[in-house]
Design a protein around this motif. Structure first.
Motif, PDB file in Angstrom:
ATOM      1  N   GLY A 276       0.589  -1.586   0.263  1.00 27.40           N
ATOM      2  CA  GLY A 276      -0.151   0.023   0.502  1.00 27.40           C
ATOM      3  C   GLY A 276       1.025   1.019  -0.048  1.00 27.40           C
ATOM      4  O   GLY A 276       0.312   2.828  -0.416  1.00 27.40           O
ATOM      5  N   VAL A 277       2.062   1.293   0.142  1.00 31.80           N
ATOM      6  CA  VAL A 277       3.727   2.306  -0.352  1.00 31.80           C
ATOM      7  C   VAL A 277       3.915   2.270  -1.217  1.00 31.80           C
ATOM      8  O   VAL A 277       3.810   3.156  -2.002  1.00 31.80           O
ATOM      9  CB  VAL A 277       3.956   2.025   1.350  1.00 31.80           C
ATOM     10  CG1 VAL A 277       5.104   3.766   0.878  1.00 31.80           C
ATOM     11  CG2 VAL A 277       3.926   2.420   2.391  1.00 31.80           C
ATOM     12  N   LEU A 278       4.519   0.936  -1.483  1.00 26.22           N
ATOM     13  CA  LEU A 278       4.681   1.070  -2.798  1.00 26.22           C
ATOM     14  C   LEU A 278       4.007   1.293  -3.978  1.00 26.22           C
ATOM     15  O   LEU A 278       4.691   2.038  -5.319  1.00 26.22           O
ATOM     16  CB  LEU A 278       4.652  -0.846  -3.067  1.00 26.22           C
ATOM     17  CG  LEU A 278       5.803  -0.762  -4.268  1.00 26.22           C
ATOM     18  CD1 LEU A 278       6.296  -2.487  -4.087  1.00 26.22           C
ATOM     19  CD2 LEU A 278       5.999  -0.944  -5.740  1.00 26.22           C
ATOM     20  N   ALA A 279       2.689   0.666  -4.177  1.00 26.36           N
ATOM     21  CA  ALA A 279       2.040   1.402  -5.313  1.00 26.36           C
ATOM     22  C   ALA A 279       1.238   2.713  -5.692  1.00 26.36           C
ATOM     23  O   ALA A 279       1.726   3.468  -6.279  1.00 26.36           O
ATOM     24  CB  ALA A 279       0.203   0.478  -5.602  1.00 26.36           C
ATOM     25  N   PRO A 280       1.306   3.625  -4.473  1.00 28.94           N
ATOM     26  CA  PRO A 280       0.634   4.390  -4.617  1.00 28.94           C
ATOM     27  C   PRO A 280       2.236   5.762  -4.652  1.00 28.94           C
ATOM     28  O   PRO A 280       1.917   6.629  -5.823  1.00 28.94           O
ATOM     29  CB  PRO A 280      -0.410   5.421  -3.461  1.00 28.94           C
ATOM     30  CG  PRO A 280       0.005   4.340  -2.615  1.00 28.94           C
ATOM     31  CD  PRO A 280       0.331   2.875  -3.136  1.00 28.94           C
ATOM     32  N   GLU A 281       2.951   5.254  -4.703  1.00 28.56           N
ATOM     33  CA  GLU A 281       4.072   6.131  -4.475  1.00 28.56           C
ATOM     34  C   GLU A 281       5.013   5.922  -5.799  1.00 28.56           C
ATOM     35  O   GLU A 281       5.910   6.541  -6.461  1.00 28.56           O
ATOM     36  CB  GLU A 281       5.460   5.478  -3.583  1.00 28.56           C
ATOM     37  CG  GLU A 281       4.935   6.281  -2.062  1.00 28.56           C
ATOM     38  CD  GLU A 281       4.744   8.326  -2.236  1.00 28.56           C
ATOM     39  OE1 GLU A 281       5.648   8.967  -2.956  1.00 28.56           O
ATOM     40  OE2 GLU A 281       3.937   8.349  -1.479  1.00 28.56           O
TER      41      GLU A 281
END
Lengths: 344, 711
Positions: free
Chosen positions: B302-307
């Motif tokens: 959930g951090v990987l995708a938006p960033e």
């Protein structure tokens, strides 16, 4: 967070080291003094930064001219250390209101779009908290005649084709802007069977909409779309300015038929965008005199002329007196034209 | 100069010491301005413009593009560590980044974000280089209906975003849309919902709302509970190994990375569709496509995708900006303005006339995101220490910084008042379990949807264009699919009877109902006011306020009518996973309830008290014996901090920011945080001096006085 934030000024210092050396003395003087009256001999000189209000977002024509003037002006036509700080203050009514209602002390000036200012004043009296005729006029940097454009692959080759066409569509920026007025005046004068879509944000969006085929034609300033004309994306069909408004350094414009030539003398110069530099009403005479001088010197400066050339921004500088006359004329025109457009 | 030799030319010009120096300064600027809540990267870029007048155009552009590319990652650091996104593009990162911090895994999350950001922009650049010949047709295939539907798809994500409390999420989304209507109507010429305040004419900026809803609300919650961010993780080491673990983690999810980056780049290519949408869509495609999701509870994906998506989006936005002169984002708009200043005209001729500038921009985007991610990895162990700072110090500083940041944007007192008001709104929403993120989505997407909808109708003469144009049709289908999928999966989800009853109980507390009813009143007022607007300006406010009112009525009806409550209680029940979504630590709302009832003088009901005592693990309430006292303490903190916030707003309005900031900082630390005199005085003096230096000396912001003490 606390730590990063506390530390940030230190890090920021690296970025601003040079700036700070320049700025520190200014801050000190800015704190102490706030005089607008000037010295005893009736002359005036700014002692701190001058705010320059642009009633549009950064990046457009008014913003570009403003930044160009600000740069050259502070580099040689103002006392050392006095800068011109460009402040973007959209939307239009708010920007103009803040220019009009600022202290008339010479430390707030701005660039006023004509005839949008007077058109807004007539159309939206509740919003327009200014009286266009009361501004202290300092000068004019550009006079932008409008042009009717079509996308390059359009079937319309001449203005007559456009007039003959049925059920066509134009795209423009927000209602009440100078471009939108010019568009409406054109549709009216040529009796085009056209509908208008409003709300594009800036020139690039207008052009893209036309290139997509969402609009058959559009009316926009002659100096705003030089790049798109030169790249062959769009074609000019008719120039709406008068002969003497033709900027000399725009080659392609010389061959475009003018409204007069096309048989619509009433339309010629009916709506011309003026980029006017103004200060709030009742600016003391010594202050106005100083700023008018500084502005005129700046616009005549070789550095500014070169910049305008490179940035593809034609300039048509006028003195305060000439500008005042132009404005008075536009006010008169618009008082007649705007109610007509509203009816139609 | 052809396009290929432009690369050689660009490399030659870039490999000079002076270029590299300006490049580094640019990245630093972007990183710092990205980090500070309120001061966005575009402010940083705008501030640099005057200092570049005498520079070579190439070097000036290097500086600007570096600042632009360096800021996205920086904004994720504050999103992860203190639940305050640097700007709205990082808002989606708070979903999982902040829970990770609370578990003492902040360093890990920063590692993930740093690597994902860098790889995201790398992939984005690769894509735009490959797509160069197609730029024009891509750009021209997105007309008004497509833009509208993209926004609507984003709004549909609201339904997904508010898992477990869909109605509340939708109401929050509608509030966001209503806020987006404030100011000038995009078409129609009306000024809406400004109540005579000239400052509101240009609308309420997303940054202000973010500052209020995230920074102020989070700080309030921290100080009221006197918790460190990483509470209860005292033993976890915050060392460098954690950061590297995060960076390596990204490589274990190559397909997610690729999907998110492609999505981000695609959205960047379409002008006027922001990075916020890119980040949210990436987050939700991740949430729906990965196996075994723990989203909302600290899932690193959930951090990987938006960033990855928001950095890839910047790469994508470079294309329309450089090739068409159409700013792909607000930051690019300022960079384009700066280019014009330097005699470079972005637009169709740029690639032909100065391919070196185009190549330079591309290389700088990659370089800057590499350098800024490296900063992140190097400094992360040190930055995460913030999560170990006691709330009594951290929270007042966050509040003061956030509020001065709000002032910093345009030097307007109104913005300070708005930020504080939104802080209180956020606190109220949080207290009743209403997610705030849908509000942000509504606010950011509202203007785009409204404008392009009206333009579609005007241009294509009706609604048929939405389904007759292929891309638009695909988007319509996708939107419907998202909504249907969500409703079906919600119905299928097996919720234990016990949990459901608990959910209904928590959703029907008197305070919850009172606040929801208040939103209903707001919707009704908005509806009545909207009837006065002109035709085009009226359409959206009418629709949105009606829908919002209907949702409120539905909610209240189910909550208050016993028959309906038994039958449809599940519709309004606070569901599983919601607490995590809102980053509310377990049973925090319970505590709040207890606190308030304690403050009212009536004792908490014994059953709930027992329940709380067994579950709650905070710095204060542990032993049942001290519970009464602890609750009273909590209530006192809450009362004091809210009173102080209101006093802050009043003070700023009456005597100005310069006087109010030190006073409030002092009072908050001393009387809410209960710091010692010495610490309080030293921190107040140092912080005020630092703020004065930053805002007045460096940024030259004029200090406004208040209405009582003008100066």
């Amino acid at each position: 967070m606390s730590r990063t934030a506390l530390r940030s000024p230190r890090r920021r210092r690296a970025t601003a080291a040079a700036a700070l050396a320049l700025v520190a003395p200014l801050v000190l003087t800015a704190c102490g003094e706030d005089s607008a009256a000037g010295s005893d001999d009736g002359t005036w000189e700014p002692e701190r930064d001058i705010d320059w209000i642009v009633p549009y977002t950064p990046g457009g024509g008014f913003d570009t001219y403003s930044r160009g003037i600000a740069e050259v002006m502070q580099n040689g036509h103002l006392p050392d250390g006095v800068n011109v700080v460009v402040r973007n203050s959209p939307p239009l009514p708010q920007g103009i209101s803040s220019m009009f209602n600022a202290e008339p002390d010479g430390y707030t000036i701005g660039i006023l779009p004509m005839p949008a200012a007077i058109a807004q004043e007539i159309q939206e009296p509740d919003l327009a908290q200014w009286t266009t005729s009361e501004f202290t006029v300092l000068g004019q940097v550009d006079e932008n005649g409008y042009v009717v454009y079509v996308p390059a692959d359009s079937p319309f080759e001449t203005i007559e084709d456009l007039i003959a066409a049925e059920d066509i569509r134009a795209i423009t920026v927000e209602e009440g802007s100078s471009s939108a007025l010019a568009g409406l005046a054109t549709i009216r004068a040529l009796d085009l069977d056209a509908d208008v879509t409003y709300g594009a944000e800036g020139s690039a969006e207008v052009v893209t909409a036309a290139l997509r085929g969402d609009a058959d034609f559009f009316v926009y300033g002659s100096t705003d779309l030089v790049g798109f004309v030169e790249s062959g994306d769009i074609r000019p069909l008719m120039y709406l300015g008068t002969e003497d408004q033709l900027p000399e350094n725009v080659d392609w414009l010389q061959d475009v038929p003018t409204a007069e030539e096309a048989g619509f003398p009433d339309l010629a110069g009916a709506v011309t965008e003026l980029r006017v530099i103004v200060a709030p009403p009742d600016l003391p005479e010594p202050v106005a005199e100083y700023l008018r001088g500084a502005l005129a010197d700046t616009m005549a400066d070789e550095e500014f002329v070169t910049w305008a050339e490179e940035a593809g921004r034609p300039i048509v500088p006028r003195t305060a007196e000439e500008t005042e006359a132009n404005i008075a004329e536009q006010i008169e025109q618009m008082e007649e034209l705007v109610p007509q457009l509203a009816d139609g | 100069m052809d396009f290929g030799s432009g690369l050689v030319e660009a490399l030659q010009q870039m490999t000079t010491w002076s270029f590299l120096l300006w490049f580094l300064i640019g990245v630093l600027n972007g990183t710092i301005f990205g980090l500070l809540p309120g001061l966005s990267g575009s402010v940083g870029i705008a501030l640099m413009i005057p200092f570049t007048f005498d520079m070579e155009p190439m070097q000036a552009m290097g500086l600007f593009v570096a600042a632009l590319a360096g800021q996205n990652f920086a904004g994720s650091i504050t999103a992860i560590l203190i639940n305050t996104p640097g700007s709205s593009v990082n808002a989606a990162t708070t979903y999982d980044g902040y829970p990770l911090s609370r578990q003492g895994r902040g360093g890990f999350a920063i590692g993930v974000s740093a690597m994902a950001s860098f790889l995201g922009s790398l992939i984005g650049i690769a894509i735009i280089i490959a797509l160069f010949p197609l730029t024009r047709s891509i750009l021209l295939s997105f007309s008004f209906p497509e833009l509208t539907m993209l926004g609507v798809l984003g709004l549909a994500v609201i339904a997904v975003a508010s898992r477990g409390s869909m109605i509340k999420g939708l109401i929050a989304g509608m509030i966001g849309l209503l806020i987006s209507f404030v100011g000038f109507a995009p078409i129609g010429g009306d000024v809406r919902y400004v109540f005579g305040q000239a400052e509101l004419y240009d609308g309420i900026g997303a940054v202000i709302v973010l500052i209020g809803l995230f920074a102020v609300t989070e700080a309030l919650s921290l100080i009221v509970h006197n918790q460190k961010v990483a509470a209860g993780s005292g033993t976890t080491r915050l060392g460098r190994s954690q950061v590297w673990e995060g960076a390596r983690y990204v490589f274990t999810k190559p397909f997610l990375l690729l999907r998110s980056s492609v999505l981000g780049t695609g959205i960047g290519l379409i002008p006027a569709v922001g990075g916020t949408l890119a980040a949210f869509l990436a987050y939700f495609q991740a949430a729906k496509t990965v196996r075994d999701p723990k989203f909302g509870q600290g899932d690193p994906r959930g951090v990987l995708a938006p960033e990855a998506a928001n950095d890839a989006k910047d790469a994508g936005a470079a294309l329309p900006s450089l090739a068409f002169g159409i700013p792909g984002s607000a930051d690019w708009a300022i960079v384009l303005g700066a280019m014009i200043m330097h005699g470079i005209t972005p637009g169709p001729n740029l690639i032909r006339d100065s391919p070196d500038i185009v190549w330079m921009s591309i290389l700088v985007i990659i370089g800057a995101s590499f350098v800024s991610s490296s900063f992140g990895i190097v400094f992360a162990p040190w930055l995460t220490k913030v999560t170990k700072v006691r709330a009594s110090l951290l929270a007042p500083l966050i509040i003061v910084l956030a509020v001065t940041g709000a002032y910093g944007i345009e030097s307007r007192t109104t913005d300070v008042l708005l930020a504080i008001a939104f802080g209180l709104l956020g606190y109220a929403m949080r207290a009743i379990g209403m997610p705030v993120i849908p509000l942000i989505l509504g606010l950011v997407l509202g203007p785009m949807v409204e404008r392009s909808y009206l333009q579609s109708v005007e241009t294509f003469g009706g609604l048929s264009a939405f389904v007759t144009r292929p891309i638009s049709l695909v988007l319509v289908v996708l939107t419907v699919a998202v909504i249907v999928f969500e409703i079906v999966s919600n119905r299928r989800a097996k919720v234990p009877e016990e949990a459901k009853r608990e959910g209904v109980r928590s959703a029907t507390r008197p305070r919850t109902l009172a606040i929801i009813a208040l939103f209903g009143v707001i919707a009704a007022v908005a509806l009545v006011l909207a009837t006065d607007f002109r035709e085009q300006s009226r359409t959206f406010p009418l629709i949105i306020s009606t829908v919002m009112l209907a949702l409120v009525v539905l909610y209240l009806a189910i909550a208050l009518v016993p028959v309906l409550r038994r039958r449809f209680g599940g519709v309004i029940a606070d569901g599983h996973g919601m607490e995590q979504l809102m980053h509310v630590p377990d049973d925090l709302r319970e505590q709040l309830d207890e606190a308030v009832s304690a403050a009212d003088g009536s004792g908490p009901d014994p059953a709930a008290q027992a329940g709380t005592a067994t579950k709650v693990e905070t710095a204060t309430a542990v032993e049942p014996a001290g519970e009464q006292e602890a609750n009273a303490d909590l209530a006192a903190r809450m009362r004091n901090s809210i009173v102080l916030l209101v006093a802050f707003a009043a003070g700023v309005w009456l005597v100005g920011l310069a006087v109010t900031v030190p006073v409030v900082l002092f009072l908050m630390m001393r009387y809410v945080g209960r710091e010692t005199w010495r610490t309080t005085v030293i921190t107040t003096v140092v912080t005020s001096a630092a703020l004065y230096f930053l805002f007045v000396s460096v940024l030259r912001m004029p200090l406004e006085g208040g209405t009582l003490v003008p100066f």
